[in-house]
Scaffold this motif. Structure first.
Motif, PDB file in Angstrom:
ATOM      1  N   ARG A   1      61.735 115.544  54.695  1.00  0.00           N
ATOM      2  CA  ARG A   1      61.719 116.999  54.494  1.00  0.00           C
ATOM      3  C   ARG A   1      60.287 117.515  54.565  1.00  0.00           C
ATOM      4  NH1 ARG A   1      61.237 120.281  49.835  1.00  0.00           N
ATOM      5  NH2 ARG A   1      61.995 122.361  50.256  1.00  0.00           N
ATOM      6  N   PRO A   2      59.911 118.149  55.667  1.00  0.00           N
ATOM      7  CA  PRO A   2      58.560 118.709  55.774  1.00  0.00           C
ATOM      8  C   PRO A   2      58.330 119.779  54.704  1.00  0.00           C
ATOM      9  CG  PRO A   2      59.634 118.673  57.915  1.00  0.00           C
ATOM     10  CD  PRO A   2      60.682 118.352  56.884  1.00  0.00           C
ATOM     11  N   ALA A   3      57.225 119.639  53.987  1.00  0.00           N
ATOM     12  CA  ALA A   3      56.871 120.622  52.953  1.00  0.00           C
ATOM     13  C   ALA A   3      55.354 120.658  52.823  1.00  0.00           C
ATOM     14  CB  ALA A   3      57.514 120.243  51.621  1.00  0.00           C
ATOM     15  N   LEU A   4      54.830 121.825  52.465  1.00  0.00           N
ATOM     16  CA  LEU A   4      53.382 122.001  52.374  1.00  0.00           C
ATOM     17  C   LEU A   4      52.700 120.997  51.443  1.00  0.00           C
ATOM     18  CD1 LEU A   4      53.171 125.901  52.472  1.00  0.00           C
ATOM     19  CD2 LEU A   4      52.599 124.282  54.294  1.00  0.00           C
ATOM     20  N   PRO A   5      53.231 120.736  50.241  1.00  0.00           N
ATOM     21  CA  PRO A   5      52.555 119.752  49.380  1.00  0.00           C
ATOM     22  C   PRO A   5      52.480 118.367  50.011  1.00  0.00           C
ATOM     23  CG  PRO A   5      54.181 120.983  48.113  1.00  0.00           C
ATOM     24  CD  PRO A   5      54.369 121.346  49.559  1.00  0.00           C
TER      25      PRO A   5
ATOM     26  N   GLN B   1      52.237 107.957  42.997  1.00  0.00           N
ATOM     27  CA  GLN B   1      51.873 106.770  42.217  1.00  0.00           C
ATOM     28  C   GLN B   1      50.827 105.935  42.964  1.00  0.00           C
ATOM     29  OE1 GLN B   1      52.862 105.767  39.035  1.00  0.00           O
ATOM     30  NE2 GLN B   1      51.204 104.329  39.359  1.00  0.00           N
ATOM     31  N   SER B   2      51.039 105.715  44.239  1.00  0.00           N
ATOM     32  CA  SER B   2      50.087 104.936  45.036  1.00  0.00           C
ATOM     33  C   SER B   2      48.740 105.638  45.107  1.00  0.00           C
ATOM     34  CB  SER B   2      50.627 104.713  46.450  1.00  0.00           C
ATOM     35  OG  SER B   2      51.790 103.914  46.411  1.00  0.00           O
ATOM     36  N   PHE B   3      48.764 106.964  45.283  1.00  0.00           N
ATOM     37  CA  PHE B   3      47.513 107.723  45.341  1.00  0.00           C
ATOM     38  C   PHE B   3      46.769 107.593  44.016  1.00  0.00           C
ATOM     39  CE2 PHE B   3      44.563 111.194  45.622  1.00  0.00           C
ATOM     40  CZ  PHE B   3      44.336 111.359  46.975  1.00  0.00           C
ATOM     41  N   GLY B   4      47.492 107.742  42.922  1.00  0.00           N
ATOM     42  CA  GLY B   4      46.882 107.612  41.604  1.00  0.00           C
ATOM     43  C   GLY B   4      46.274 106.241  41.352  1.00  0.00           C
ATOM     44  N   ASP B   5      46.839 105.224  41.999  1.00  0.00           N
ATOM     45  CA  ASP B   5      46.323 103.860  41.895  1.00  0.00           C
ATOM     46  C   ASP B   5      45.260 103.554  42.953  1.00  0.00           C
ATOM     47  OD1 ASP B   5      48.083 103.411  39.788  1.00  0.00           O
ATOM     48  OD2 ASP B   5      49.593 102.421  41.047  1.00  0.00           O
ATOM     49  N   CYS B   6      44.858 104.562  43.703  1.00  0.00           N
ATOM     50  CA  CYS B   6      43.852 104.440  44.776  1.00  0.00           C
ATOM     51  C   CYS B   6      44.297 103.484  45.880  1.00  0.00           C
ATOM     52  CB  CYS B   6      42.488 104.020  44.200  1.00  0.00           C
ATOM     53  SG  CYS B   6      41.794 105.228  43.067  1.00  0.00           S
ATOM     54  N   ARG B   7      45.591 103.407  46.091  1.00  0.00           N
ATOM     55  CA  ARG B   7      46.140 102.642  47.221  1.00  0.00           C
ATOM     56  C   ARG B   7      46.523 103.669  48.288  1.00  0.00           C
ATOM     57  NH1 ARG B   7      50.884 100.334  45.991  1.00  0.00           N
ATOM     58  NH2 ARG B   7      51.124 101.518  44.077  1.00  0.00           N
ATOM     59  N   PHE B   8      45.491 104.127  49.000  1.00  0.00           N
ATOM     60  CA  PHE B   8      45.649 105.287  49.862  1.00  0.00           C
ATOM     61  C   PHE B   8      46.501 105.025  51.096  1.00  0.00           C
ATOM     62  CE2 PHE B   8      41.569 105.981  47.594  1.00  0.00           C
ATOM     63  CZ  PHE B   8      42.025 106.998  46.763  1.00  0.00           C
ATOM     64  N   ALA B   9      46.412 103.841  51.677  1.00  0.00           N
ATOM     65  CA  ALA B   9      47.248 103.532  52.842  1.00  0.00           C
ATOM     66  C   ALA B   9      48.722 103.521  52.445  1.00  0.00           C
ATOM     67  CB  ALA B   9      46.835 102.196  53.459  1.00  0.00           C
ATOM     68  N   ASP B  10      49.028 102.945  51.273  1.00  0.00           N
ATOM     69  CA  ASP B  10      50.411 102.965  50.780  1.00  0.00           C
ATOM     70  C   ASP B  10      50.852 104.394  50.491  1.00  0.00           C
ATOM     71  OD1 ASP B  10      50.678 100.199  50.912  1.00  0.00           O
ATOM     72  OD2 ASP B  10      50.169  99.898  48.792  1.00  0.00           O
ATOM     73  N   ALA B  11      49.958 105.170  49.874  1.00  0.00           N
ATOM     74  CA  ALA B  11      50.285 106.568  49.587  1.00  0.00           C
ATOM     75  C   ALA B  11      50.605 107.309  50.884  1.00  0.00           C
ATOM     76  CB  ALA B  11      49.128 107.244  48.859  1.00  0.00           C
ATOM     77  N   ALA B  12      49.786 107.108  51.898  1.00  0.00           N
ATOM     78  CA  ALA B  12      50.014 107.781  53.186  1.00  0.00           C
ATOM     79  C   ALA B  12      51.370 107.387  53.767  1.00  0.00           C
ATOM     80  CB  ALA B  12      48.891 107.445  54.160  1.00  0.00           C
ATOM     81  N   ARG B  13      51.720 106.112  53.655  1.00  0.00           N
ATOM     82  CA  ARG B  13      53.012 105.649  54.183  1.00  0.00           C
ATOM     83  C   ARG B  13      54.160 106.350  53.453  1.00  0.00           C
ATOM     84  NH1 ARG B  13      55.864 101.596  52.289  1.00  0.00           N
ATOM     85  NH2 ARG B  13      54.079 100.626  51.249  1.00  0.00           N
ATOM     86  N   HIS B  14      54.079 106.418  52.126  1.00  0.00           N
ATOM     87  CA  HIS B  14      55.135 107.078  51.352  1.00  0.00           C
ATOM     88  C   HIS B  14      55.189 108.586  51.633  1.00  0.00           C
ATOM     89  CE1 HIS B  14      56.150 103.473  49.202  1.00  0.00           C
ATOM     90  NE2 HIS B  14      54.940 103.362  48.670  1.00  0.00           N
ATOM     91  N   TYR B  15      54.039 109.217  51.712  1.00  0.00           N
ATOM     92  CA  TYR B  15      54.025 110.649  52.026  1.00  0.00           C
ATOM     93  C   TYR B  15      54.604 110.905  53.419  1.00  0.00           C
ATOM     94  CZ  TYR B  15      50.914 111.561  48.002  1.00  0.00           C
ATOM     95  OH  TYR B  15      50.364 111.668  46.755  1.00  0.00           O
ATOM     96  N   GLN B  16      54.297 110.021  54.358  1.00  0.00           N
ATOM     97  CA  GLN B  16      54.845 110.191  55.706  1.00  0.00           C
ATOM     98  C   GLN B  16      56.369 110.069  55.672  1.00  0.00           C
ATOM     99  OE1 GLN B  16      53.082 110.997  58.726  1.00  0.00           O
ATOM    100  NE2 GLN B  16      55.219 111.498  59.146  1.00  0.00           N
ATOM    101  N   GLN B  17      56.883 109.141  54.887  1.00  0.00           N
ATOM    102  CA  GLN B  17      58.341 109.010  54.744  1.00  0.00           C
ATOM    103  C   GLN B  17      58.927 110.288  54.149  1.00  0.00           C
ATOM    104  OE1 GLN B  17      58.105 105.390  52.395  1.00  0.00           O
ATOM    105  NE2 GLN B  17      59.046 104.195  54.053  1.00  0.00           N
ATOM    106  N   SER B  18      58.243 110.853  53.167  1.00  0.00           N
ATOM    107  CA  SER B  18      58.697 112.102  52.559  1.00  0.00           C
ATOM    108  C   SER B  18      58.661 113.232  53.576  1.00  0.00           C
ATOM    109  CB  SER B  18      57.814 112.437  51.357  1.00  0.00           C
ATOM    110  OG  SER B  18      58.224 113.638  50.751  1.00  0.00           O
ATOM    111  N   LEU B  19      57.597 113.280  54.370  1.00  0.00           N
ATOM    112  CA  LEU B  19      57.455 114.314  55.391  1.00  0.00           C
ATOM    113  C   LEU B  19      58.554 114.189  56.451  1.00  0.00           C
ATOM    114  CD1 LEU B  19      55.510 116.648  56.068  1.00  0.00           C
ATOM    115  CD2 LEU B  19      54.282 115.045  57.525  1.00  0.00           C
ATOM    116  N   ASP B  20      58.876 112.946  56.837  1.00  0.00           N
ATOM    117  CA  ASP B  20      59.945 112.718  57.814  1.00  0.00           C
ATOM    118  C   ASP B  20      61.294 113.185  57.268  1.00  0.00           C
ATOM    119  OD1 ASP B  20      58.067 111.616  59.517  1.00  0.00           O
ATOM    120  OD2 ASP B  20      58.587 109.536  59.032  1.00  0.00           O
TER     121      ASP B  20
END
Length: 183
Positions: free
Chosen positions: A29-33, A8-27
Protein backbone atom coordinates in the motif's frame (compact mmCIF):
# COMPACT_ATOMS: atom_id res chain seq x y z
CA UNK A 1 3.04 -5.40 9.73
CA UNK A 2 5.75 -4.72 7.14
CA UNK A 3 5.83 -1.07 8.18
CA UNK A 4 6.14 -1.98 11.86
CA UNK A 5 8.96 -4.39 11.05
CA UNK A 6 10.66 -1.56 9.18
CA UNK A 7 10.27 0.72 12.18
CA UNK A 8 11.80 -1.91 14.47
CA UNK A 9 14.73 -2.52 12.12
CA UNK A 10 15.28 1.22 11.69
CA UNK A 11 15.26 1.71 15.45
CA UNK A 12 17.88 -1.03 15.73
CA UNK A 13 20.01 0.72 13.06
CA UNK A 14 19.57 -2.21 10.67
CA UNK A 15 18.89 0.08 7.75
CA UNK A 16 19.07 -2.44 4.90
CA UNK A 17 16.51 -4.62 6.70
CA UNK A 18 14.37 -1.56 7.39
CA UNK A 19 14.48 -0.61 3.70
CA UNK A 20 13.42 -4.14 2.72
CA UNK A 21 10.45 -4.06 5.10
CA UNK A 22 9.43 -0.55 4.06
CA UNK A 23 9.61 -1.60 0.41
CA UNK A 24 7.30 -4.54 1.18
CA UNK A 25 4.91 -2.11 2.88
CA UNK A 26 5.11 0.25 -0.10
CA UNK A 27 4.39 -2.63 -2.51
CA UNK A 28 1.35 -3.54 -0.41
CA UNK A 29 0.00 0.00 0.00
CA UNK A 30 1.79 3.15 -1.19
CA UNK A 31 1.62 5.84 1.50
CA UNK A 32 3.56 9.02 2.22
CA UNK A 33 5.03 7.84 5.56
CA UNK A 34 6.32 4.70 3.88
CA UNK A 35 7.99 6.66 1.05
CA UNK A 36 9.58 8.97 3.62
CA UNK A 37 10.84 6.24 5.95
CA UNK A 38 12.04 4.10 3.05
CA UNK A 39 14.07 7.03 1.74
CA UNK A 40 15.64 7.59 5.17
CA UNK A 41 16.54 3.91 5.49
CA UNK A 42 18.05 3.90 1.99
CA UNK A 43 20.12 7.02 2.75
CA UNK A 44 21.40 5.45 5.95
CA UNK A 45 22.20 2.22 4.09
CA UNK A 46 24.08 4.29 1.46
CA UNK A 47 21.74 3.23 -1.37
CA UNK A 48 21.70 6.75 -2.72
CA UNK A 49 20.30 6.14 -6.20
CA UNK A 50 17.33 4.22 -4.81
CA UNK A 51 16.83 6.86 -2.13
CA UNK A 52 16.72 9.59 -4.77
CA UNK A 53 14.12 7.73 -6.81
CA UNK A 54 12.01 7.06 -3.72
CA UNK A 55 12.22 10.70 -2.65
CA UNK A 56 11.13 11.96 -6.06
CA UNK A 57 8.16 9.56 -6.12
CA UNK A 58 7.17 10.56 -2.60
CA UNK A 59 7.54 14.26 -3.38
CA UNK A 60 5.27 13.89 -6.43
CA UNK A 61 2.69 12.06 -4.31
CA UNK A 62 2.85 14.73 -1.57
CA UNK A 63 2.30 17.47 -4.14
CA UNK A 64 -0.67 15.63 -5.67
CA UNK A 65 -2.20 15.22 -2.21
CA UNK A 66 -1.33 18.85 -1.32
CA UNK A 67 0.47 17.68 1.82
CA UNK A 68 2.90 20.53 2.45
CA UNK A 69 4.16 18.84 5.63
CA UNK A 70 5.31 15.79 3.69
CA UNK A 71 6.54 17.94 0.83
CA UNK A 72 8.79 19.73 3.35
CA UNK A 73 10.01 16.42 4.76
CA UNK A 74 10.83 15.04 1.30
CA UNK A 75 12.76 18.20 0.45
CA UNK A 76 14.62 17.88 3.75
CA UNK A 77 15.63 14.32 2.93
CA UNK A 78 16.69 15.43 -0.56
CA UNK A 79 18.94 17.94 1.20
CA UNK A 80 20.45 15.18 3.33
CA UNK A 81 20.91 13.05 0.22
CA UNK A 82 22.69 15.89 -1.58
CA UNK A 83 24.97 16.32 1.43
CA UNK A 84 25.83 12.60 1.51
CA UNK A 85 26.41 12.48 -2.24
CA UNK A 86 28.66 15.55 -2.11
CA UNK A 87 26.23 17.45 -4.34
CA UNK A 88 26.22 20.41 -2.01
CA UNK A 89 24.42 22.92 -4.21
CA UNK A 90 21.62 20.45 -4.91
CA UNK A 91 21.45 19.70 -1.19
CA UNK A 92 21.39 23.39 -0.31
CA UNK A 93 18.55 24.13 -2.72
CA UNK A 94 16.44 21.23 -1.46
CA UNK A 95 17.11 22.14 2.16
CA UNK A 96 16.22 25.78 1.62
CA UNK A 97 12.96 24.68 0.00
CA UNK A 98 12.30 22.49 3.06
CA UNK A 99 13.16 25.37 5.39
CA UNK A 100 10.74 27.69 3.59
CA UNK A 101 7.94 25.12 3.84
CA UNK A 102 8.65 24.31 7.50
CA UNK A 103 8.65 28.03 8.28
CA UNK A 104 5.28 28.54 6.58
CA UNK A 105 3.94 25.50 8.44
CA UNK A 106 5.24 26.93 11.73
CA UNK A 107 7.18 23.72 12.44
CA UNK A 108 10.17 24.69 14.64
CA UNK A 109 11.65 21.20 14.71
CA UNK A 110 11.49 20.95 10.93
CA UNK A 111 13.12 24.37 10.67
CA UNK A 112 15.87 23.35 13.10
CA UNK A 113 16.50 20.08 11.28
CA UNK A 114 16.78 21.94 7.96
CA UNK A 115 19.14 24.53 9.45
CA UNK A 116 21.27 21.70 10.83
CA UNK A 117 21.65 20.29 7.31
CA UNK A 118 22.49 23.75 5.96
CA UNK A 119 25.13 24.04 8.68
CA UNK A 120 26.56 20.70 7.63
CA UNK A 121 26.68 21.85 4.01
CA UNK A 122 28.63 24.95 5.07
CA UNK A 123 30.92 22.75 7.15
CA UNK A 124 31.56 20.44 4.21
CA UNK A 125 32.55 23.53 2.20
CA UNK A 126 34.94 24.58 4.99
CA UNK A 127 32.79 27.59 5.88
CA UNK A 128 33.19 26.97 9.60
CA UNK A 129 32.00 30.31 10.97
CA UNK A 130 28.74 30.16 9.01
CA UNK A 131 28.28 26.54 10.05
CA UNK A 132 28.84 27.49 13.70
CA UNK A 133 26.36 30.39 13.41
CA UNK A 134 23.67 28.05 12.09
CA UNK A 135 24.48 25.39 14.70
CA UNK A 136 24.05 27.97 17.51
CA UNK A 137 20.62 28.93 16.14
CA UNK A 138 19.65 25.26 15.87
CA UNK A 139 20.82 24.63 19.44
CA UNK A 140 18.51 27.39 20.74
CA UNK A 141 15.55 25.88 18.92
CA UNK A 142 16.28 22.34 20.11
CA UNK A 143 16.56 23.69 23.67
CA UNK A 144 13.25 25.57 23.38
CA UNK A 145 11.37 22.50 22.09
CA UNK A 146 13.17 20.13 24.51
CA UNK A 147 14.78 17.84 21.92
CA UNK A 148 17.76 16.22 23.71
CA UNK A 149 18.91 14.08 20.76
CA UNK A 150 18.84 17.09 18.45
CA UNK A 151 20.80 19.08 21.04
CA UNK A 152 23.38 16.31 21.34
CA UNK A 153 23.84 16.08 17.58
CA UNK A 154 24.19 19.82 17.07
CA UNK A 155 26.60 20.12 20.01
CA UNK A 156 28.85 17.53 18.35
CA UNK A 157 28.65 19.45 15.07
CA UNK A 158 29.39 22.70 16.89
CA UNK A 159 32.40 20.97 18.47
CA UNK A 160 33.61 19.98 15.01
CA UNK A 161 33.23 23.55 13.77
CA UNK A 162 35.20 24.90 16.71
CA UNK A 163 37.87 22.22 16.27
CA UNK A 164 38.36 23.29 12.66
CA UNK A 165 38.59 26.89 13.82
CA UNK A 166 41.32 25.80 16.25
CA UNK A 167 39.18 26.78 19.25
CA UNK A 168 40.09 23.60 21.09
CA UNK A 169 38.79 24.42 24.57
CA UNK A 170 35.38 25.40 23.23
CA UNK A 171 35.31 22.33 20.98
CA UNK A 172 36.00 20.12 23.98
CA UNK A 173 33.18 21.75 25.96
CA UNK A 174 30.73 21.05 23.13
CA UNK A 175 31.92 17.46 22.73
CA UNK A 176 31.55 16.80 26.48
CA UNK A 177 28.05 18.28 26.53
CA UNK A 178 27.08 16.16 23.51
CA UNK A 179 28.47 13.02 25.13
CA UNK A 180 26.59 13.71 28.36
CA UNK A 181 23.32 14.01 26.44
CA UNK A 182 24.02 10.87 24.41
CA UNK A 183 24.74 8.88 27.56
Amino acid sequence: TFFLRGEQSFGDCRFADAARHYQQSLDFRPALPVFLNLSAALINAAHFDQAGETLQLGLQQARRQERRDYEAAFHANLGVLGLHRGKLEVGRQATEEALDLFTRLKDPRGEADALLVLGSIHARRGEWEEAARLYRAVLKTYESIDHPLGRANVLADLGNARLHQEEYDEALLHYRAALTLHE
